[in-house]
Scaffold this motif. Sequence first.
Motif, PDB file in Angstrom:
ATOM      1  N   GLU A 199       9.541   3.357  -1.271  1.00  0.00           N
ATOM      2  CA  GLU A 199      10.143   3.498  -2.593  1.00  0.00           C
ATOM      3  C   GLU A 199       9.372   2.654  -3.598  1.00  0.00           C
ATOM      4  O   GLU A 199       8.821   1.607  -3.267  1.00  0.00           O
ATOM      5  CB  GLU A 199      11.610   3.057  -2.562  1.00  0.00           C
ATOM      6  CG  GLU A 199      12.488   3.874  -1.621  1.00  0.00           C
ATOM      7  CD  GLU A 199      12.886   5.196  -2.224  1.00  0.00           C
ATOM      8  OE1 GLU A 199      12.574   5.433  -3.402  1.00  0.00           O
ATOM      9  OE2 GLU A 199      13.509   6.001  -1.506  1.00  0.00           O
ATOM     10  N   GLU A 200       9.344   3.137  -4.825  1.00  0.00           N
ATOM     11  CA  GLU A 200       8.701   2.388  -5.902  1.00  0.00           C
ATOM     12  C   GLU A 200       9.698   1.389  -6.484  1.00  0.00           C
ATOM     13  O   GLU A 200      10.771   1.758  -6.938  1.00  0.00           O
ATOM     14  CB  GLU A 200       8.219   3.347  -6.987  1.00  0.00           C
ATOM     15  CG  GLU A 200       7.086   4.263  -6.546  1.00  0.00           C
ATOM     16  CD  GLU A 200       5.830   3.490  -6.187  1.00  0.00           C
ATOM     17  OE1 GLU A 200       5.619   2.410  -6.779  1.00  0.00           O
ATOM     18  OE2 GLU A 200       5.072   3.951  -5.320  1.00  0.00           O
ATOM     19  N   LYS A 203       6.611  -3.745  -9.734  1.00  0.00           N
ATOM     20  CA  LYS A 203       5.171  -3.723  -9.451  1.00  0.00           C
ATOM     21  C   LYS A 203       4.690  -5.072  -8.933  1.00  0.00           C
ATOM     22  O   LYS A 203       3.634  -5.161  -8.297  1.00  0.00           O
ATOM     23  CB  LYS A 203       4.385  -3.332 -10.710  1.00  0.00           C
ATOM     24  CG  LYS A 203       4.504  -4.308 -11.871  1.00  0.00           C
ATOM     25  CD  LYS A 203       3.688  -3.825 -13.054  1.00  0.00           C
ATOM     26  CE  LYS A 203       3.682  -4.817 -14.220  1.00  0.00           C
ATOM     27  NZ  LYS A 203       5.031  -5.096 -14.716  1.00  0.00           N
ATOM     28  N   GLU A 206       5.082  -5.709  -3.778  1.00  0.00           N
ATOM     29  CA  GLU A 206       4.536  -4.568  -3.029  1.00  0.00           C
ATOM     30  C   GLU A 206       4.968  -4.670  -1.574  1.00  0.00           C
ATOM     31  O   GLU A 206       4.859  -5.731  -0.956  1.00  0.00           O
ATOM     32  CB  GLU A 206       3.015  -4.573  -3.111  1.00  0.00           C
ATOM     33  CG  GLU A 206       2.372  -3.390  -2.402  1.00  0.00           C
ATOM     34  CD  GLU A 206       0.845  -3.447  -2.430  1.00  0.00           C
ATOM     35  OE1 GLU A 206       0.214  -2.532  -1.870  1.00  0.00           O
ATOM     36  OE2 GLU A 206       0.307  -4.416  -2.999  1.00  0.00           O
TER      37      GLU A 206
END
Length: 594
Positions: A199-200, A203, A206
């Motif tokens: 899933e994103e 940012k 990670e």
Amino acid sequence: MTAWLITAVYSIRVLAGLFFRYGSFPLLLIAIILMVLQGLSALVLIKLFSKGSSIQKYLRGIELLFWIILSLFFGIDAYVSGASSFSPWALLIIAPIILNPCDPGNYSLYAAVLPSAIGIAEAAGAFSEGRPRYSLFVSIFFAFMLGSIARLRGLKRKAELDKALTLQKDREREIMKIKDAEVEIAARIQRTLLVDQKEEGPKEVELDALTVASSAVDGDFYGIIPYSDSEIDVLVGDVMGKGVPAALVGAALKGAFLRQALRLIVEKQGRLPNPFELVTAVHKAVVDQLMDLDRFATLQYIRFNAVHLTMTYVDCGHTPFIHYDASLGMCWIIQGSNLPIGFTDEQTYYAYTIPLSIGDRILFYSDGISEACNEKKELFGEMRLADIVRMNATLDPRELLRRILNTAMFFASAEGFKDDVTCIAVAIKPMDIFMITKSRDFSCEKQSLEGVRSFINLVLTEAAIQTNRDSITEAVVEGTEAVLQHIESARNAAGSDQLAASEQSGENQAIDSLEALDELEDLPGKKLLPTLMAYRVECRITDAWIHIRILYHGTSLPQKRGKELPLCKNHRPDATYVAKGQDNLAMVGLVFNR
């Protein structure tokens, strides 16, 4: 069976000779010797067969040799003794066939050749000065007839058994195909329900994950839930047991987390529940059902906050996680004190908060990889995992996981993984954050507590922190005092007081000069660890938290399962945790929210 029968035949020959004065004494002595050797060989063969010896493939040849020796003995007996009423040839012809009627080979025929030839010769008068024995002809003929009938019926029975066995194997193959199809469907469902795709999230955080099942369906599960651009939750767990039942319990637990999160968000009018609240709600919802099923699950629920650069986690009896500390270039092994979910309904769960640094790496894993063993029965272990993480700390999470899996598979290549393997790697990426970091080393003496108090006051004053400054300072002093008491107890238990004094004498001068410093300059070479007879107090300050770390050589402070760590009794920080490091280093962390 054949060996014991031949032994019995020799014994009958000896008894017949003794009672009916049949045969010479040397032949009776030879029969006794052969009987003993035959019995011993039978015992040896039984021992070898019970151990799965490779001699089993020579079984037919060995039995045939026994029959030949027996036939030769009775042939010599008949030749030496002449005509007699005792003629074993019919028995020697039919016995191998009766003992193995379903044998499709020619073993029984070969075993009957020699006694048939000798019996026919004796019937023709070869051992009785040319006087034929017609009754012996008749007995040999009937032996052939009975042997043929037994062999034909045996072969027919074997054909029926082979056909039934073939049908049974076909049915078993069909059943296995159906089961394999069902397991494959269950595995696909598991990959959909228990294992989330990447899933994103923020940012700055990670992460990547992998799972390797020891069977097609396992009890490991994990979830990755990005709530916003700044927060992402990670759930990793392992249900007791294997196979479909464990996977079903894992799916139910994962669903319970999602349901309780939604319920709490609604109840709190859109506010995100913290990990402590969420785990407590799930525990209350499922503990009775899990106890009824006699199942429990170990898990960790973690929330990463990219704005505050923190990791808040609730550990429920899961394996420790590994935290690579980029500021020191080493790994910490950290574990909470909570019990597994479903273990008891009286458990109170505690949350722990750990501030992070840019460049840190965190590895969550199941016991399938740490308990993988090689052919020497050595465990892969946490320290090997920590070494891999430390040596590959510059890799991104996916490459780090690949390196860990390859190393573990090579380590356990002969044995393979005995349990499911799940790993989640997290990397803290560069971000814009203001942080003050100061540290100072102190000698391991109670007199150093005043130096600690002075150091913390100076750091907080320089950072312009007025609120709760005295409370924070006293909490750090309490924590440091607990560490010093633990160090002293460990040294007394190890009987190392003299060693401590000898090593301290050469270091006191340098340590005293460090404690005498009033300015707050970073120590030269800040990645260097504290010396053996010193401990380090490190203070890191951001706009969101104050993080005090006490680093020392020795064992980590003990934690009781199911209990909160009672480190600071009078002035409690917002979070307290302990960690075990590499090179016999340990650490206590105190976190204060601003």
